[in-house]
Write a protein that holds these residues in place. Sequence first.
Motif, PDB file in Angstrom:
ATOM      1  N   ARG A   1      -0.225  -7.615 -43.331  1.00  0.00           N
ATOM      2  CA  ARG A   1      -0.987  -8.842 -43.585  1.00  0.00           C
ATOM      3  C   ARG A   1      -0.230 -10.013 -42.989  1.00  0.00           C
TER       4      ARG A   1
ATOM      5  N   ASP B   1      -6.225  -6.001 -34.327  1.00  0.00           N
ATOM      6  CA  ASP B   1      -6.586  -6.038 -35.743  1.00  0.00           C
ATOM      7  C   ASP B   1      -6.533  -4.640 -36.353  1.00  0.00           C
ATOM      8  N   ARG B   2      -7.010  -3.654 -35.596  1.00  0.00           N
ATOM      9  CA  ARG B   2      -7.011  -2.284 -36.107  1.00  0.00           C
ATOM     10  C   ARG B   2      -5.584  -1.758 -36.277  1.00  0.00           C
TER      11      ARG B   2
ATOM     12  N   LEU C   1      -2.844  -3.569 -36.871  1.00  0.00           N
ATOM     13  CA  LEU C   1      -2.256  -4.238 -38.036  1.00  0.00           C
ATOM     14  C   LEU C   1      -2.793  -3.638 -39.328  1.00  0.00           C
ATOM     15  N   ASP C   2      -4.092  -3.394 -39.358  1.00  0.00           N
ATOM     16  CA  ASP C   2      -4.697  -2.843 -40.566  1.00  0.00           C
ATOM     17  C   ASP C   2      -4.190  -1.435 -40.853  1.00  0.00           C
ATOM     18  N   SER C   3      -4.036  -0.615 -39.793  1.00  0.00           N
ATOM     19  CA  SER C   3      -3.574   0.761 -40.000  1.00  0.00           C
ATOM     20  C   SER C   3      -2.139   0.808 -40.520  1.00  0.00           C
ATOM     21  N   GLN C   4      -1.353  -0.234 -40.215  1.00  0.00           N
ATOM     22  CA  GLN C   4       0.030  -0.303 -40.680  1.00  0.00           C
ATOM     23  C   GLN C   4       0.133  -1.060 -42.014  1.00  0.00           C
ATOM     24  N   GLY C   5      -1.011  -1.511 -42.524  1.00  0.00           N
ATOM     25  CA  GLY C   5      -1.012  -2.245 -43.783  1.00  0.00           C
ATOM     26  C   GLY C   5      -0.350  -3.604 -43.682  1.00  0.00           C
TER      27      GLY C   5
ATOM     28  N   THR D   1       5.163  -3.218 -38.826  1.00  0.00           N
ATOM     29  CA  THR D   1       5.323  -3.664 -40.224  1.00  0.00           C
ATOM     30  C   THR D   1       6.235  -4.881 -40.333  1.00  0.00           C
TER      31      THR D   1
END
Length: 311
Positions: free
Chosen positions: A216, A207-208, A210-214, A186
């Motif tokens: 950007r 990418d997955r 980063l996305d799972s941790q929200g 994060t």
Amino acid sequence: MNVTLRQLQVFQSVAETRNFSRSGALIGLTQPAVSRCITELEGQLGLKLLNRTTREVELTEAGRRLAARLGRVLEDLDTALQDVQGMATERRGRVRVASSPTLSANLMPECITLCQRSLPGLQLLMLDRIQHDVLDSVRSGEVDFGVVIDPGEREDLHSEAILSEPFCLVCLPSHPLASSDHVAWTDLAGQSLVLLDHASGSRRLIDRALDSQGVRCDMAHDVGHPTTIFRMVEAGLGISVVPTLALPPEGLPGLAVRALYPRVDRDIMLVHRKNRALSPLAESAWALIRDVAHQRQPALQGQGAAPGRAD
């Protein structure tokens, strides 16, 4: 036509002995079984091969022609079968392996060196390719097997996980995130990232995560090789997330390497076509690469679990 090898062997024996009983004794069949084999062979060919009398057996013209060629055919077949059977103990030949770039640079050289030392008759030929091309070359049969990052969908492949390694952060020592030994995913929010492009098997996993941790981020640059990433980070163009194996053995002078938490691993796998068995030589190469990877695992586990500084 459904002629069997047994029928041909029986006919060859009868052609040589001119006697059903003696032929049966030589090849382990009863006289009626010998007669049945000959009758079945004649039925398949649609020709009479033997003239039988109470005292002797004579070859017909068709029988003489078949007998004249059959010995060489059966001899060649026996040689071919022995050659194939000998593959089980053969220890000389070439094995073609396709490998993803970070694995080609940081795992395969050790495997090739060990192969030259411990299996001198085996030539391990490596094809260095992006992950997508590695999988294509495995599926097409161009290579015996591949060394890849977990491809996700692999229903048509037989796979074996041989190594797990964590992702880590690479940045300048002066970057605020370098002040901690461990950095949360994060904490990457809003940062400019220099990452391996989507041809890499790792990018999907990054990418997955980063996305799972929200998280950007600004995807500043997509590049094809870790060395390019390190040079761009040195130039102040962003920070990066890379797999641990991408780090050079001598470290990264002038850059900081930090563990990321929660820990996210990528799995390294050996893959080959599910319906294509490996040759004994390829099995030897497969086992060698697996053993080298297993020896690496404790060090990689430690890098992910404990604070790591490379600045």
